[in-house]
Write an enzyme that holds these catalytic residues in place. Structure first.
Site, PDB file in Angstrom:
ATOM      1  N   ASP B   7      32.882   8.979 -16.026  1.00 17.80           N
ATOM      2  CA  ASP B   7      32.032   7.981 -16.113  1.00 17.80           C
ATOM      3  C   ASP B   7      30.733   9.089 -16.635  1.00 17.80           C
ATOM      4  O   ASP B   7      30.196   9.295 -15.776  1.00 17.80           O
ATOM      5  CB  ASP B   7      31.668   7.244 -14.748  1.00 17.80           C
ATOM      6  CG  ASP B   7      30.582   6.199 -14.971  1.00 17.80           C
ATOM      7  OD1 ASP B   7      30.601   5.735 -15.930  1.00 17.80           O
ATOM      8  OD2 ASP B   7      29.872   6.171 -14.044  1.00 17.80           O
ATOM      9  N   GLU B  67      35.427   4.455 -19.052  1.00 14.37           N
ATOM     10  CA  GLU B  67      34.985   2.884 -19.370  1.00 14.37           C
ATOM     11  C   GLU B  67      34.622   2.942 -20.563  1.00 14.37           C
ATOM     12  O   GLU B  67      33.994   3.431 -21.320  1.00 14.37           O
ATOM     13  CB  GLU B  67      34.053   2.542 -18.490  1.00 14.37           C
ATOM     14  CG  GLU B  67      33.706   1.218 -18.422  1.00 14.37           C
ATOM     15  CD  GLU B  67      32.473   0.894 -17.396  1.00 14.37           C
ATOM     16  OE1 GLU B  67      32.973   1.135 -16.043  1.00 14.37           O
ATOM     17  OE2 GLU B  67      31.563   0.211 -17.800  1.00 14.37           O
ATOM     18  N   ASP B 139      28.941   7.141  -9.237  1.00 21.76           N
ATOM     19  CA  ASP B 139      29.304   7.563 -10.709  1.00 21.76           C
ATOM     20  C   ASP B 139      30.856   7.887 -10.349  1.00 21.76           C
ATOM     21  O   ASP B 139      31.688   7.763 -11.272  1.00 21.76           O
ATOM     22  CB  ASP B 139      28.444   8.609 -11.041  1.00 21.76           C
ATOM     23  CG  ASP B 139      27.109   7.978 -11.156  1.00 21.76           C
ATOM     24  OD1 ASP B 139      26.750   6.955 -12.217  1.00 21.76           O
ATOM     25  OD2 ASP B 139      26.308   8.523 -10.640  1.00 21.76           O
TER      26      ASP B 139
END
Lengths: 163, 163
Positions: B7, B67, B139
């Site tokens: 991430d 993502e 995170d």
């Protein structure tokens, strides 16, 4: 003093190395890094990183410069441009270089005398200011222009220090 | 099969490695890469590149996942996020990894059963699906969630191939 200018993009990253001795400029090298668009993004970015690293090892520049990005494009293009810049800047950092960023208007002014100069005008002035330089592409010419702008600023800063 | 989830961001990049054996998942490691904001951008990005490279060398993952970014933020934030992603993806590519990207809704659905799950719900499910995992940060938890989503997709693809 050697200056590396870079004009990063995902399709064609221009680069150029110039020498500054006092107020005299000279052309050292320039080129265009092209990475096949069909490859996966991580591979393309790792090739960009590797190529910039190789240029730094070959020429050992003292400074690096890039055009500042003011973007109004669509967010996905901005993200992709950011990714290309990230790979290039990571290579600069790994090579011990910081990067100076200059606004497009300032670069045009430094090279062609006016912030509203057209692309061709800038290109013609790059070849005039760097005798013998044959920019490999418009991107390489832009990269040489950033390097020239940086030389101008660095030269001015030195003069100021000398006052 | 080992999966690395990442991430990326300029301030704190979460990462997590999980193991998938058939339909069983296990936690291997997770963490948060923080780079001092006061350092120059090329240095920060080169540290991000170096840290991700070290994680890949340490765990030798088979796959990597991230993502997908749908951004409506201001262009300068998008550019910076792109730069962080570029440094991370260059490290993945240099480590021989491609990256699978998943939409936020799909990740939430894979982990918490619904695409509209809240952040805390996702975090709680990550800890339930990966016994013993103590995510280092939100995170890192998000990174483990991406890895879980990828495991789900990879598992489904294998089943489809077996039909």
């Amino acid at each position: 003093m050697l200056i590396l200018g870079v004009d990063p993009s995902l399709t064609a990253t221009g680069w150029g190395v110039i020498r500054m001795e006092g107020s005299r400029l000279g052309h050292i090298a320039n080129g265009t890094i092209k990475v096949p668009a069909k490859l996966a993004m991580p591979v393309r970015l790792s090739m960009l990183f590797a190529d910039v690293s190789a240029i730094i090892r070959a020429h050992e520049p003292d400074d690096a410069a890039m055009e500042e990005v003011f973007t109004n494009k669509n967010p996905q293009s901005t993200l992709k441009l950011g990714q290309a810049r990230g790979a290039v800047m990571a290579a600069l950092g790994a090579g011990g270089l910081d990067v100076a960023e200059y606004a497009p208007r300032l670069i045009k002014k430094a090279v062609a005398g006016t912030g509203t100069a057209e692309k061709r005008q800038v290109q013609a002035m790059v070849e005039r200011l760097l005798p013998g330089a044959r920019p490999d592409s418009l991107d390489a010419s832009d990269a040489l222009a950033v390097a020239i702008a940086h030389a101008g600023m660095a030269g001015r800063n030195r003069m100021m220090e000398g006052l």
